[in-house]
Design an enzyme around this catalytic site. Structure first.
Site, PDB file in Angstrom:
ATOM      1  N   SER A 175       0.851  -1.175   0.000  1.00 53.47           N
ATOM      2  CA  SER A 175       0.000   0.000   0.000  1.00 53.47           C
ATOM      3  C   SER A 175       0.895   1.235   0.000  1.00 53.47           C
ATOM      4  O   SER A 175       2.110   1.141   0.146  1.00 53.47           O
ATOM      5  CB  SER A 175      -0.912   0.002   1.237  1.00 53.47           C
ATOM      6  OG  SER A 175      -1.723   1.164   1.271  1.00 53.47           O
ATOM      7  N   ARG A 176       0.269   2.402  -0.162  1.00 54.63           N
ATOM      8  CA  ARG A 176       1.029   3.639  -0.114  1.00 54.63           C
ATOM      9  C   ARG A 176       1.362   4.040   1.314  1.00 54.63           C
ATOM     10  O   ARG A 176       2.120   4.988   1.528  1.00 54.63           O
ATOM     11  CB  ARG A 176       0.261   4.758  -0.824  1.00 54.63           C
ATOM     12  CG  ARG A 176       0.178   4.573  -2.330  1.00 54.63           C
ATOM     13  CD  ARG A 176      -0.660   5.647  -2.988  1.00 54.63           C
ATOM     14  NE  ARG A 176      -2.044   5.588  -2.543  1.00 54.63           N
ATOM     15  CZ  ARG A 176      -2.987   6.424  -2.948  1.00 54.63           C
ATOM     16  NH1 ARG A 176      -2.689   7.393  -3.801  1.00 54.63           N
ATOM     17  NH2 ARG A 176      -4.226   6.310  -2.506  1.00 54.63           N
ATOM     18  N   HIS A 232      -3.177   1.841 -13.528  1.00 53.32           N
ATOM     19  CA  HIS A 232      -3.067   0.434 -13.912  1.00 53.32           C
ATOM     20  C   HIS A 232      -1.894   0.160 -14.836  1.00 53.32           C
ATOM     21  O   HIS A 232      -1.113  -0.776 -14.616  1.00 53.32           O
ATOM     22  CB  HIS A 232      -4.364  -0.039 -14.587  1.00 53.32           C
ATOM     23  CG  HIS A 232      -5.489  -0.257 -13.646  1.00 53.32           C
ATOM     24  ND1 HIS A 232      -6.713  -0.747 -14.051  1.00 53.32           N
ATOM     25  CD2 HIS A 232      -5.600  -0.048 -12.312  1.00 53.32           C
ATOM     26  CE1 HIS A 232      -7.519  -0.842 -13.007  1.00 53.32           C
ATOM     27  NE2 HIS A 232      -6.878  -0.412 -11.949  1.00 53.32           N
ATOM     28  N   LYS A 239     -10.120  -4.678 -13.855  1.00 47.52           N
ATOM     29  CA  LYS A 239     -10.750  -3.975 -14.962  1.00 47.52           C
ATOM     30  C   LYS A 239     -11.114  -2.564 -14.548  1.00 47.52           C
ATOM     31  O   LYS A 239     -11.356  -2.324 -13.363  1.00 47.52           O
ATOM     32  CB  LYS A 239     -11.960  -4.742 -15.508  1.00 47.52           C
ATOM     33  CG  LYS A 239     -12.879  -5.419 -14.537  1.00 47.52           C
ATOM     34  CD  LYS A 239     -13.678  -4.668 -13.552  1.00 47.52           C
ATOM     35  CE  LYS A 239     -14.381  -3.425 -13.955  1.00 47.52           C
ATOM     36  NZ  LYS A 239     -14.882  -2.670 -12.747  1.00 47.52           N
ATOM     37  N   ASP A 262     -16.245   1.762 -15.365  1.00 47.65           N
ATOM     38  CA  ASP A 262     -16.507   0.988 -14.160  1.00 47.65           C
ATOM     39  C   ASP A 262     -17.605  -0.043 -14.352  1.00 47.65           C
ATOM     40  O   ASP A 262     -17.503  -1.164 -13.851  1.00 47.65           O
ATOM     41  CB  ASP A 262     -16.896   1.927 -13.020  1.00 47.65           C
ATOM     42  CG  ASP A 262     -15.747   2.209 -12.082  1.00 47.65           C
ATOM     43  OD1 ASP A 262     -15.676   1.577 -11.020  1.00 47.65           O
ATOM     44  OD2 ASP A 262     -14.905   3.055 -12.431  1.00 47.65           O
TER      45      ASP A 262
END
Length: 332
Positions: free
Chosen positions: A39-40, A82, A100, A181
């Site tokens: 994670s960040r 992505h 996706k 989305d």
């Protein structure tokens, strides 16, 4: 390049948002080997690791990709990241399963395809619906000619998500809009049944931020078949899908893109077959199992959703956005 030490791949999870939680939960349901999360922030990674009993928690993505204890990375960052994340993972010698939409644009998707081919690694779109048991059975029926000639495909993906202009789905800088989305699900479904269309017309309603909130498409195919799709982030529809053939039809139960069932009915309205998915969580593990099998077989592409088709679908989304007047800030 990472060497797989056993028949079971070791998974790394890149990002810790909602979709990563759902995917990892299904991996655990299926007994798959999740070794690391990145994670960040260290705090987010540690919370995620504790929730899913993951051995390694990394406070940045680079550390995750450098982890020799993982073979494949599931990328669950926002859409605009992505391509960059996938390219970095491939450069680190990791296979990738990319949530996706695969990338933000068709050009980005092609860059990832080329990088994976050159590296000899799997880059696969996480269009998990392709791998669900009811979709696999539908493909068997289509291949057997159970419907006769396919005449039409219909599908919708509609939810009420948020009117907040700062919400990710309404923010163009984050790749917001119903199309990427939600609309990608029925569009990919139409490709799965009918292949590439010869023409496609799109119409949409744009929201306050310029992001698409309602999108409809009509596609035609070389054999004369038609496909219609509707997606919306501001209204809840039936979320059904159907394949209409000359001899029979398949009606998929709502919600069609989840692990569900369908009914095959002939022209006399007699039920020929009903199918129900086993109770196995949301069903996201099936795509992971498929990825593991592809790699175990020594292949580097999915027969259910080849990366060339992923690229073609992303280019179709580019075309739809051009028709409806949606352009992301990163496109200039």
């Amino acid at each position: 390049m990472t060497t797989v030490s056993s028949s079971r791949l070791r998974w790394g999870i890149l990002a810790t948002g909602g979709i990563a939680h759902m995917f990892t939960s299904d991996l655990r349901t299926a007994g798959l080997d999740v070794r690391a999360v990145g994670s960040r922030s260290s705090e987010s990674a540690q919370r995620f690791a504790a929730q899913f009993d993951i051995p390694h928690a990394h406070g940045d993505y680079a550390s995750l990709l450098a982890d020799d204890d993982i073979d494949i990375v599931y990328i669950a960052t926002p859409h605009p990241a992505h391509a960059e994340n996938a390219l970095e993972a491939l450069a680190a010698g990791k296979h990738v399963l990319v949530e996706k939409p695969f990338t933000l644009t068709g050009e980005e998707a092609e860059r990832v395809r080329v990088a994976a081919e050159e590296a000899g690694l799997l880059a696969m779109e996480a269009m998990w619906t392709r791998y669900l048991p009811h979709m696999m059975r539908i493909q068997e029926l289509l291949a057997a000619g159970a419907l006769g000639e396919v005449r039409a495909v219909t599908a919708d993906h509609t939810q009420f998500i948020s009117t907040d202009p700062t919400h990710r789905l309404n923010a163009l800088e984050l790749g917001g809009g119903a199309l990427l989305d939600l609309g990608i699900y029925p569009l990919s479904f139409a490709w799965d049944v009918l292949g590439a269309p010869v023409s496609l017309t799109a119409n949409a309603r744009l929201g306050e931020t310029g992001a698409d909130i309602d999108v409809a498409t009509l596609a035609s195919y070389a054999n004369g078949a038609l496909a219609t799709t509707v997606s919306s982030s501001r209204g809840v529809g039936p979320n059904r899908a159907a394949i209409i053939g000359s001899d029979a039809r398949i009606e998929i139960d709502p919600t069609w893109y989840n692990a569900t069932g369908f009914t095959l009915t002939d022209r006399s309205s007699d039920v020929v077959e009903t199918f129900r998915c086993p109770d196995a969580g949301r069903g996201m593990q099936y795509q992971a199992l498929a990825a593991e099998q592809i790699i175990a077989d020594g292949r580097r592409d999915s027969d259910r959703l080849p990366i060339a088709e992923t690229v073609a679908i992303m280019r179709q989304l580019d075309d739809i956005r051009a028709q409806i007047g949606v352009r992301y800030p990163s496109e200039g």
